[in-house]
Structures are given as C-alpha cells and as structure tokens.
Design an enzyme around this catalytic site. Structure first.
Site, mmCIF file in Angstrom:
data_model
loop_
_atom_site.group_PDB
_atom_site.id
_atom_site.type_symbol
_atom_site.label_atom_id
_atom_site.label_comp_id
_atom_site.label_asym_id
_atom_site.label_seq_id
_atom_site.Cartn_x
_atom_site.Cartn_y
_atom_site.Cartn_z
ATOM 1 N N TYR A 1 0.832 -1.216 0.000
ATOM 2 C CA TYR A 1 0.000 0.000 0.000
ATOM 3 C C TYR A 1 0.861 1.258 0.000
ATOM 4 O O TYR A 1 1.750 1.388 0.827
ATOM 5 C CB TYR A 1 -0.899 0.033 1.248
ATOM 6 C CG TYR A 1 -2.007 -0.995 1.257
ATOM 7 C CD1 TYR A 1 -2.164 -1.908 0.225
ATOM 8 C CD2 TYR A 1 -2.910 -1.028 2.306
ATOM 9 C CE1 TYR A 1 -3.188 -2.835 0.251
ATOM 10 C CE2 TYR A 1 -3.940 -1.960 2.342
ATOM 11 C CZ TYR A 1 -4.068 -2.862 1.313
ATOM 12 O OH TYR A 1 -5.079 -3.772 1.339
ATOM 13 N N GLU B 1 -21.940 3.113 19.127
ATOM 14 C CA GLU B 1 -22.826 3.300 17.966
ATOM 15 C C GLU B 1 -23.356 4.726 17.838
ATOM 16 O O GLU B 1 -23.897 5.089 16.795
ATOM 17 C CB GLU B 1 -23.986 2.295 18.027
ATOM 18 C CG GLU B 1 -23.545 0.873 17.661
ATOM 19 C CD GLU B 1 -24.703 -0.116 17.696
ATOM 20 O OE1 GLU B 1 -25.665 0.127 18.469
ATOM 21 O OE2 GLU B 1 -24.647 -1.122 16.970
#
Ligand SMILES: [Zn+2]
Ligand SMILES: [Zn+2]
Length: 390
Positions: free
Chosen positions: A296, A369
C-alpha cells in the site's frame, strides 16, 4: 452551523444494518452477502447500480442533472480472520471471522447517507459515486477497484472516505492534510548457508548467525539512512530456521513489514535493506533471496479537499469536534484512490468507554454506535457540498 438532521427511522436502519453486517462478517473478496445487501438497498432507493467490480465491489451512481463535480464516497466491506470474544447480542455468527476494524459501520453509514441523499436529491449538484469496495485488509481491494475503472466512468473529480476509530472520542472528526497513513510493504527473505554439526561451526555456513547479524543491522536503515525527521519502520515479524540444539540448518526464512511516510523514503528503504542483507551474507559466506513486495502506498490527503472536510465537520459539529489527527504508521488502501484523484481520508471517533477504546483488530474491538449518526451527517454534508467546489 449547517444542520443535517437524520430521522430516527434512518438512524434505526443504520444501526440495524451495522448489527446485521457485524453478525455476518465476510473476509476479503468473499463479501458476497454484504455486496448483496448493498446492491438491493441501492437499487431500491433508485441508484444506478453496478456490481461485480473487482469481484464483490458495488457502485451506486446518482446524477443530479445539474452542473458540478463528480464526487466519490467510499466504504470498505471486509472483515478479519479473528474469533470475536465480545458477548454482544449481534456478535459474529461465523467462527473465526469478525468485523474487528469497523468496516461494518462504514457500509452502514454510507447506505444511510445513500438514503438521505436520495431524499434530498433536489439539493444535489454534479454526480455522486458511492463506492463499496472489497478487501481493504491487506489484499488491496482499493487497487483492484481503481484498476477496474471506478474512477473513470463517470470521471471522478474528488474522493472521500472515512474510517471509524477507537482512538478518538465519539463524534470527533480527525483530518490531516498531506500524508496521514503510512505506506505498508512486505519483505520476504531466505538466507541460505550450509548445514552441519553444531559443534563444528567452522565447517558450516551458519544462516542463523547470519540472520541475527542482519536483524540487528537492518535497524540502521531507519536510524542512519532515513532522515531523523522522517518516520520509518522496519519490523522483522517472523523468523524460522533450524530443528534442534546441535544442528546448524541449511537456511532461515524471515518475514517483515516496512513503513514510510513519503514515496522517496519508501523507494530508498527497499534498496537499503537489501544492502544490509547483502553485507551480512557477504560476511559469513551465505547467500540470500530477497523479495520486496510493494503493497500500500502512503495515504496522501489533498490540502484543499481536507480543508473542506475540516470545514464541513466544524460546520456540523462545532470547532471542538473538528480536529487535526495524528499521523499513524497503519496503512490504508484508499491510498490507491488518492494516488489518482485529489481527495481526503478522515477518521470518525467512536470511543466513549474502556470497552470502546480497544485497538482495532483486537478480538474484543467494539464501537460506540452513537458515532454512526455523525458519520452519516459527514457523508451527506460532503456529498451536498463537495460537488459545488472547484
Ligand atoms: Zn483494519
Ligand atoms: Zn480498517
């Protein structure tokens, strides 16, 4: 301040999607079920949908019919080969697989944004490309998507992606112009000596001794060859050789990872490491095979697009939640998008307790969340704003 309100109906759907994906993790290039969820949802919303890109990738396109740039928003879909130890009600149902990096949240956030953006399409300019890619974790799904032409038709002018992060408090957006994530490459080495009796080293060429010389010397690449103000890492993560106390083996195998923050340093490291290896082998008479695997590239954010991310975050959430992030030696295959088009990759904090502060790739990784709403708001605001900029 701009207000992007996300209805509780949309938010409930985002949370439910995230939990469903979390319970059904799929590894790199195997995201068949996940891609199916994405495809059905985008099609039902009215997006032009393309599937099977780089195996399991899905793209949703929305053309506003008004002038403006083409903007790509990206989510990665893959999970990791980890056995989840959390006892959440939506814990992984697949043995040995887990969404331990939070890519489940990326898909859920972008699908939530897709719904809001379709509802608000009268406000859109330019063209939107929602890109759901496979295989971020080590397999270069981003490179495959770019090679498959995802930036070409329609021609993308700017690309944005987010990563949920347990390193920042819930709802904080961390951006950074220039290099943000390191390059990540692999080295694979075999040192070949000549085996023999452990009591008679002079009749052998000892590959274990040679490997030891190499392992200690290779750190000189970072400390003596790379500029002290440039971050770089060489880590030998695996060494295998020999069978018992008194036998000098024929060969030793080494695996390692190499990280850098500029293309120049990255380029130079490959050659410098081989030079140290060659010197160690010359010293003992051993031979070697050396492979440098280019994986990468450095994730380099465009200054202007990153200023837009910072501005949008400030606008939505206020000054305190739009911060400059620290560079990390981790790597990201969104870098393949950013090699081709200007754009910005940023982090979305999701940590609010010891449970949600565990490192990524940990078997008990968990997120708050509450961050999902901020993620949807960011993606929607960028989709509304970025096509209007030049
Ligand atoms: Zn990861
Ligand atoms: Zn990740």
């Amino acid at each position: 301040m701009t207000v992007i309100s996300i209805s509780s109906e949309v938010l409930d759907e985002v949370v439910a999607t995230r939990r469903d994906l979390h319970a059904h993790p799929e590894l790199a290039f195997e995201e068949v079920r996940t891609a199916g969820v994405v495809e059905r949802r985008l099609a039902a919303l009215g997006y032009e949908v393309r599937t099977g890109i780089a195996k399991t990738g899905v793209v949703g396109i929305l053309r506003s019919g008004r002038p403006g740039r083409t903007v790509l928003l990206r989510a990665d879909m893959d999970a990791l080969p980890i056995e989840e130890t959390n006892s959440l009600p939506f814990r992984s149902t697949v043995a040995g697989k887990m969404h331990a990096c939070g890519h489940d949240t990326h898909v859920a956030i972008l699908l939530g944004a897709a719904r809001v953006l379709m509802e608000r399409r009268a406000e859109l300019a330019g063209t939107l490309v929602l890109c759901f890619q496979p295989a971020e974790e080590g397999k270069g799904g981003g490179r495959e998507m770019v090679n498959a032409g995802v930036l070409g038709e329609p021609r993308v002018d700017a690309a944005f992606g987010l990563h949920i992060s347990s390193n920042y408090p819930t709802g904080v957006i961390a951006w950074r112009p220039g290099p943000f994530f390191a390059s990540s490459d692999s080295i694979e080495i075999t040192i070949r000596g000549r085996g023999g009796h452990g009591a008679s080293p002079h009749e052998s060429i000892d590959p274990i001794f040679t490997a030891a010389q190499f392992i200690t010397s290779v750190q000189q690449v970072v400390s003596r060859n790379v500029s002290p103000v440039e971050p770089a890492v060489v880590t030998i993560g695996s060494i295998h050789g020999g069978t018992t106390h008194n036998v000098i083996p024929d060969s030793v195998h080494l695996l390692g990872t190499v990280r850098a923050f500029s293309a120049e340093v990255r380029e130079a490291m490959s050659e410098r490491i081989e030079r140290v290896l060659s010197a160690a082998c010359r010293g003992t008479g051993a031979e070697y095979d050396y492979e440098y695997l280019w994986r990468y590239p450095v994730t380099v954010n465009d200054a202007k697009e990153t200023a837009l991310v910072a501005e949008v975050a400030r606008d939505l959430f206020g000054e305190g939640r739009s911060i400059q992030g620290e560079r990390t030696m981790g790597a990201e295959d969104f870098s393949f998008f950013l090699e081709r088009v200007p754009g910005s990759y940023f982090l979305l904090g999701a940590s609010s307790s010891p449970e949600t502060s565990k490192p990524h790739h940990n078997a008990s990784f968990a997120i708050d969340e509450c961050a999902l709403e901020s993620g949807v708001q960011m993606m929607v605001a960028l989709a509304l704003e970025a096509p209007r900029r030049s």
